[in-house]
Enzyme design. Sequence first.
Site, PDB file in Angstrom:
ATOM      1  N   PRO A   1      -8.235  11.957  12.433  1.00  0.00           N
ATOM      2  CA  PRO A   1      -6.839  11.859  12.883  1.00  0.00           C
ATOM      3  C   PRO A   1      -6.044  10.888  12.001  1.00  0.00           C
ATOM      4  O   PRO A   1      -6.549   9.828  11.630  1.00  0.00           O
ATOM      5  CB  PRO A   1      -6.955  11.313  14.312  1.00  0.00           C
ATOM      6  CG  PRO A   1      -8.366  11.558  14.727  1.00  0.00           C
ATOM      7  CD  PRO A   1      -9.200  11.605  13.489  1.00  0.00           C
TER       8      PRO A   1
ATOM      9  N   PHE B   1      -2.556   2.633  -4.515  1.00  0.00           N
ATOM     10  CA  PHE B   1      -3.060   3.916  -4.027  1.00  0.00           C
ATOM     11  C   PHE B   1      -4.517   3.689  -3.596  1.00  0.00           C
ATOM     12  O   PHE B   1      -4.741   2.810  -2.774  1.00  0.00           O
ATOM     13  CB  PHE B   1      -2.739   5.026  -5.044  1.00  0.00           C
ATOM     14  CG  PHE B   1      -1.275   5.403  -4.877  1.00  0.00           C
ATOM     15  CD1 PHE B   1      -0.261   4.497  -5.226  1.00  0.00           C
ATOM     16  CD2 PHE B   1      -0.906   6.579  -4.259  1.00  0.00           C
ATOM     17  CE1 PHE B   1       1.082   4.770  -4.971  1.00  0.00           C
ATOM     18  CE2 PHE B   1       0.433   6.870  -4.008  1.00  0.00           C
ATOM     19  CZ  PHE B   1       1.422   5.965  -4.363  1.00  0.00           C
ATOM     20  N   ASN B   2      -5.512   4.401  -4.073  1.00  0.00           N
ATOM     21  CA  ASN B   2      -6.856   4.204  -3.500  1.00  0.00           C
ATOM     22  C   ASN B   2      -7.787   3.485  -4.476  1.00  0.00           C
ATOM     23  O   ASN B   2      -8.374   4.117  -5.354  1.00  0.00           O
ATOM     24  CB  ASN B   2      -7.459   5.555  -3.104  1.00  0.00           C
ATOM     25  CG  ASN B   2      -6.772   6.160  -1.898  1.00  0.00           C
ATOM     26  OD1 ASN B   2      -5.571   6.397  -1.915  1.00  0.00           O
ATOM     27  ND2 ASN B   2      -7.516   6.404  -0.837  1.00  0.00           N
TER      28      ASN B   2
ATOM     29  N   TYR C   1      -1.882  -1.214  10.860  1.00  0.00           N
ATOM     30  CA  TYR C   1      -2.160  -1.788   9.534  1.00  0.00           C
ATOM     31  C   TYR C   1      -1.014  -1.448   8.571  1.00  0.00           C
ATOM     32  O   TYR C   1      -0.467  -2.314   7.886  1.00  0.00           O
ATOM     33  CB  TYR C   1      -3.503  -1.262   9.003  1.00  0.00           C
ATOM     34  CG  TYR C   1      -3.613  -1.295   7.501  1.00  0.00           C
ATOM     35  CD1 TYR C   1      -3.879  -2.484   6.832  1.00  0.00           C
ATOM     36  CD2 TYR C   1      -3.416  -0.139   6.735  1.00  0.00           C
ATOM     37  CE1 TYR C   1      -3.952  -2.522   5.447  1.00  0.00           C
ATOM     38  CE2 TYR C   1      -3.479  -0.168   5.359  1.00  0.00           C
ATOM     39  CZ  TYR C   1      -3.745  -1.358   4.713  1.00  0.00           C
ATOM     40  OH  TYR C   1      -3.790  -1.384   3.351  1.00  0.00           O
TER      41      TYR C   1
ATOM     42  N   LYS D   1       2.077  -3.820   6.537  1.00  0.00           N
ATOM     43  CA  LYS D   1       2.469  -3.791   5.116  1.00  0.00           C
ATOM     44  C   LYS D   1       3.978  -3.564   5.006  1.00  0.00           C
ATOM     45  O   LYS D   1       4.673  -4.229   4.234  1.00  0.00           O
ATOM     46  CB  LYS D   1       1.712  -2.684   4.376  1.00  0.00           C
ATOM     47  CG  LYS D   1       0.208  -2.903   4.287  1.00  0.00           C
ATOM     48  CD  LYS D   1      -0.130  -4.083   3.396  1.00  0.00           C
ATOM     49  CE  LYS D   1      -1.616  -4.347   3.289  1.00  0.00           C
ATOM     50  NZ  LYS D   1      -1.933  -5.649   2.686  1.00  0.00           N
TER      51      LYS D   1
ATOM     52  N   SER E   1       0.842  -1.202   0.000  1.00  0.00           N
ATOM     53  CA  SER E   1       0.000   0.000   0.000  1.00  0.00           C
ATOM     54  C   SER E   1       0.872   1.244   0.000  1.00  0.00           C
ATOM     55  O   SER E   1       1.990   1.235   0.539  1.00  0.00           O
ATOM     56  CB  SER E   1      -0.845  -0.015   1.272  1.00  0.00           C
ATOM     57  OG  SER E   1      -1.429   1.246   1.507  1.00  0.00           O
TER      58      SER E   1
ATOM     59  N   ASN F   1     -15.194   2.462   6.108  1.00  0.00           N
ATOM     60  CA  ASN F   1     -14.148   3.392   6.543  1.00  0.00           C
ATOM     61  C   ASN F   1     -13.692   4.255   5.384  1.00  0.00           C
ATOM     62  O   ASN F   1     -13.185   5.344   5.578  1.00  0.00           O
ATOM     63  CB  ASN F   1     -12.918   2.614   7.029  1.00  0.00           C
ATOM     64  CG  ASN F   1     -13.240   1.728   8.195  1.00  0.00           C
ATOM     65  OD1 ASN F   1     -13.709   2.211   9.221  1.00  0.00           O
ATOM     66  ND2 ASN F   1     -13.033   0.427   8.049  1.00  0.00           N
TER      67      ASN F   1
END
Length: 336
Positions: free
Chosen positions: A291, A178-179, A149, A153, A124, A198
């Site tokens: 945050p 990426f996303n 998390y 990775k 990621s 999320n």
Amino acid sequence: MAVLLTGGAGYIGSHTAVEFLENGIDVAVVDNFSNSSPKAIERVEKLTGKKVALYEADVCDKEKMREIFKANEFDAIIHFAGYKAVGESVAKPIAYYRNNIDSALVLCELMTEFKVPGIVFSSSATVYGVPETVPLVETMPTGNCTNPYGWTKYMIEQILIDFARANDFAKVTLLRYFNPVGAHPSGEIGEDPLGIPNNLSPYVCQVAVGRRPFLSVFGNDYPTPDGTGVRDYIHVVDLAKGHLQAYRHMKQGVAAYNLGTGRGYSVLDLVETFKRVNNVDVPYKIVDRRPGDIATCYADPAKANAELGWKANLGLDEMCRDAYNWQRKYPNGYRD
Ligand code: UD1
């Protein structure tokens, strides 16, 4: 010869299974369905007209995994399986380290035992931590992750680097996503998060179909053009094709690649595009920053372009169209 997809029933795994099968590569899937459904594999089979060898097992269960390795001849593993919720990883760090690290170790041990050369790992962009400059390039330092998390990775990347150093036969590819957003254009497979999403795109989809009243936009005072966070959204079908190219170009040693489009869009860009292409309302409210979020993150995908012959082709319009198409067809995901 076949490729083993761990977590192959999940969001990215199922789309990758389609790409491999459509290109004549046999796949086996191992999944414990802790955050996925066997229905995804039924749909993959229907879409491609091909069979998937499906095993229900936890990748941490070495004895069960050994049986799967014995029953097949794998030339590579695409390792998707893992816990992936950032917030949950802060609350349950040990569960994240135990599951994500253990499963990677089991795979390395079995790859050695059965002389399986290739592993493509779902890493990621989070391994870059808080970027000092964008776009992100593979040579930039990793570490300084903002949550457990992300650290899993980072640590698995290190485990695989050491694994390749010690084993001449090993071919390790680290894919830094990426996303990922969007869904297969058929609307038959897509992202189906458990509980409250999320991530931005599934949340927007659930608001659009009326499952949730409005989207909370986390902050509009970032140093970005409209004040909301900027990310490199990538269509999951492009991402899946990136795995196919990574598999085709596996080579001895270790290589890391960014899989992104190279373009950044803000939260409001995504919301406005979603509304326009789908002709649907997405009410939202600006709330406090979340945050741990960063202002801007996008990839330099030049290395994957050059070495893997891969490039993202689909834009934000297609990402929003396909995400909504899937959500509208199956408002409750695989539970429908
Ligand atoms: C996060 C993780 C990343 C992981 C990815 C999975 C970090 C810091 N981030 O990325 O590692 O790989 O998820 O896709 O570890 N937003 C809202 N409202 C929402 C949800 C999100 O405004 O309800 C905003 C966020 O503030 C951000 C953008 O949308 O600016 C994208 O957020 P998200 O989809 O959660 O992904 P990331 O945080 O970029």
